[in-house]
Design a protein around this motif. Sequence first.
Motif, PDB file in Angstrom:
ATOM      1  N   THR A  47       0.836  -1.190   0.000  1.00  0.00           N
ATOM      2  CA  THR A  47       0.000   0.000   0.000  1.00  0.00           C
ATOM      3  C   THR A  47       0.878   1.250   0.000  1.00  0.00           C
ATOM      4  O   THR A  47       2.075   1.196   0.287  1.00  0.00           O
ATOM      5  N   MET A  48       0.275   2.382  -0.299  1.00  0.00           N
ATOM      6  CA  MET A  48       0.984   3.650  -0.332  1.00  0.00           C
ATOM      7  C   MET A  48       1.288   4.105   1.095  1.00  0.00           C
ATOM      8  O   MET A  48       0.444   3.977   1.981  1.00  0.00           O
ATOM      9  N   THR A  49       2.501   4.622   1.329  1.00  0.00           N
ATOM     10  CA  THR A  49       2.879   5.124   2.647  1.00  0.00           C
ATOM     11  C   THR A  49       3.432   6.541   2.528  1.00  0.00           C
ATOM     12  O   THR A  49       4.096   6.886   1.545  1.00  0.00           O
ATOM     13  N   LEU A  50       3.157   7.365   3.539  1.00  0.00           N
ATOM     14  CA  LEU A  50       3.653   8.733   3.575  1.00  0.00           C
ATOM     15  C   LEU A  50       5.137   8.732   3.918  1.00  0.00           C
ATOM     16  O   LEU A  50       5.553   8.115   4.891  1.00  0.00           O
ATOM     17  N   ILE A  51       5.926   9.432   3.100  1.00  0.00           N
ATOM     18  CA  ILE A  51       7.367   9.567   3.353  1.00  0.00           C
ATOM     19  C   ILE A  51       7.650  10.851   4.118  1.00  0.00           C
ATOM     20  O   ILE A  51       8.347  10.855   5.127  1.00  0.00           O
ATOM     21  N   VAL A  52       7.110  11.974   3.600  1.00  0.00           N
ATOM     22  CA  VAL A  52       7.423  13.273   4.192  1.00  0.00           C
ATOM     23  C   VAL A  52       6.316  14.273   3.869  1.00  0.00           C
ATOM     24  O   VAL A  52       5.676  14.193   2.821  1.00  0.00           O
ATOM     25  N   PHE A  53       6.111  15.188   4.796  1.00  0.00           N
ATOM     26  CA  PHE A  53       5.175  16.292   4.640  1.00  0.00           C
ATOM     27  C   PHE A  53       5.979  17.578   4.642  1.00  0.00           C
ATOM     28  O   PHE A  53       6.868  17.751   5.476  1.00  0.00           O
ATOM     29  N   THR A  54       5.691  18.468   3.701  1.00  0.00           N
ATOM     30  CA  THR A  54       6.346  19.772   3.674  1.00  0.00           C
ATOM     31  C   THR A  54       5.292  20.861   3.537  1.00  0.00           C
ATOM     32  O   THR A  54       4.206  20.622   3.013  1.00  0.00           O
ATOM     33  N   ALA A  55       5.620  22.038   4.020  1.00  0.00           N
ATOM     34  CA  ALA A  55       4.750  23.199   3.867  1.00  0.00           C
ATOM     35  C   ALA A  55       5.625  24.399   3.558  1.00  0.00           C
ATOM     36  O   ALA A  55       6.797  24.432   3.931  1.00  0.00           O
ATOM     37  N   PHE A  56       5.060  25.363   2.863  1.00  0.00           N
ATOM     38  CA  PHE A  56       5.806  26.579   2.565  1.00  0.00           C
ATOM     39  C   PHE A  56       5.179  27.723   3.334  1.00  0.00           C
ATOM     40  O   PHE A  56       3.978  27.977   3.205  1.00  0.00           O
ATOM     41  N   ASP A 103       8.007   8.892  10.511  1.00  0.00           N
ATOM     42  CA  ASP A 103       8.767   7.663  10.750  1.00  0.00           C
ATOM     43  C   ASP A 103       9.827   7.402   9.689  1.00  0.00           C
ATOM     44  O   ASP A 103      10.600   6.455   9.806  1.00  0.00           O
ATOM     45  N   SER A 104       9.869   8.205   8.624  1.00  0.00           N
ATOM     46  CA  SER A 104      10.853   8.002   7.560  1.00  0.00           C
ATOM     47  C   SER A 104      12.221   8.520   7.994  1.00  0.00           C
ATOM     48  O   SER A 104      12.326   9.425   8.820  1.00  0.00           O
ATOM     49  N   LEU A 105      13.247   7.949   7.433  1.00  0.00           N
ATOM     50  CA  LEU A 105      14.609   8.343   7.779  1.00  0.00           C
ATOM     51  C   LEU A 105      15.034   9.573   6.989  1.00  0.00           C
ATOM     52  O   LEU A 105      15.030   9.557   5.767  1.00  0.00           O
ATOM     53  N   GLN A 106      15.410  10.626   7.691  1.00  0.00           N
ATOM     54  CA  GLN A 106      15.881  11.822   7.019  1.00  0.00           C
ATOM     55  C   GLN A 106      17.215  11.556   6.330  1.00  0.00           C
ATOM     56  O   GLN A 106      17.580  12.250   5.393  1.00  0.00           O
ATOM     57  N   LYS A 151      17.706   9.009   4.533  1.00  0.00           N
ATOM     58  CA  LYS A 151      17.314   8.349   3.285  1.00  0.00           C
ATOM     59  C   LYS A 151      16.662   9.323   2.311  1.00  0.00           C
ATOM     60  O   LYS A 151      16.807   9.196   1.101  1.00  0.00           O
ATOM     61  N   TYR A 152      15.900  10.286   2.834  1.00  0.00           N
ATOM     62  CA  TYR A 152      15.134  11.210   2.007  1.00  0.00           C
ATOM     63  C   TYR A 152      15.499  12.650   2.323  1.00  0.00           C
ATOM     64  O   TYR A 152      15.820  12.978   3.460  1.00  0.00           O
ATOM     65  N   SER A 153      15.390  13.479   1.319  1.00  0.00           N
ATOM     66  CA  SER A 153      15.567  14.914   1.497  1.00  0.00           C
ATOM     67  C   SER A 153      14.459  15.615   0.723  1.00  0.00           C
ATOM     68  O   SER A 153      14.319  15.411  -0.482  1.00  0.00           O
ATOM     69  N   ALA A 154      13.650  16.397   1.425  1.00  0.00           N
ATOM     70  CA  ALA A 154      12.547  17.109   0.788  1.00  0.00           C
ATOM     71  C   ALA A 154      12.753  18.603   0.928  1.00  0.00           C
ATOM     72  O   ALA A 154      13.201  19.083   1.974  1.00  0.00           O
ATOM     73  N   VAL A 155      12.424  19.326  -0.133  1.00  0.00           N
ATOM     74  CA  VAL A 155      12.468  20.785  -0.098  1.00  0.00           C
ATOM     75  C   VAL A 155      11.167  21.313  -0.698  1.00  0.00           C
ATOM     76  O   VAL A 155      10.562  20.683  -1.551  1.00  0.00           O
ATOM     77  N   LYS A 156      10.757  22.449  -0.208  1.00  0.00           N
ATOM     78  CA  LYS A 156       9.601  23.162  -0.768  1.00  0.00           C
ATOM     79  C   LYS A 156      10.020  24.612  -0.838  1.00  0.00           C
ATOM     80  O   LYS A 156       9.919  25.358   0.121  1.00  0.00           O
ATOM     81  N   ASP A 157      10.564  25.005  -1.994  1.00  0.00           N
ATOM     82  CA  ASP A 157      11.156  26.329  -2.132  1.00  0.00           C
ATOM     83  C   ASP A 157      10.172  27.413  -2.552  1.00  0.00           C
ATOM     84  O   ASP A 157      10.524  28.581  -2.608  1.00  0.00           O
TER      85      ASP A 157
END
Length: 125
Positions: free
Chosen positions: A62-71, A79-82, A84-90
């Motif tokens: 099933t689909m799982t949430l990795i990261v939430f971002t807001a601007f 619960d995701s490993l930072q 492992k992932y890097s998210a930006v919302k520029d």
Amino acid sequence: MLQVFIGFLLSSLRIQVCCQDVIQEPTISWSFKSKSAEMKCSHKKDISHTQMYWYRQRPGETMTLIVFTAFPGQPDYGDSLQTKYSAVKDSIENGALTVKDLQADDSGVYFCAVSKHRNGRRSNS
């Protein structure tokens, strides 16, 4: 010495909701083990859509949430490993997700969704 390269499929979806596009690029990405892959997301909704969610769906799961971002704001990896992932919302309209140190279980469909601002907090629904 023979060096073997293994490709990983990271795919994105292009979704149209209520006549407004949410666009992810690239549609399909191949990369090599231990490398990184970046996916971009943009939308043409109004400026109240400041929140961006990144999901992953592995084959057969099933689909799982990795990261939430807001601007503006900092990513919430839950619960995701930072590492492992890097998210930006520029900006309100644009964001990106990078999957680092690719391994076989990183293959799957990665999905970006956007939503309206609600009291500065992410929705649990």
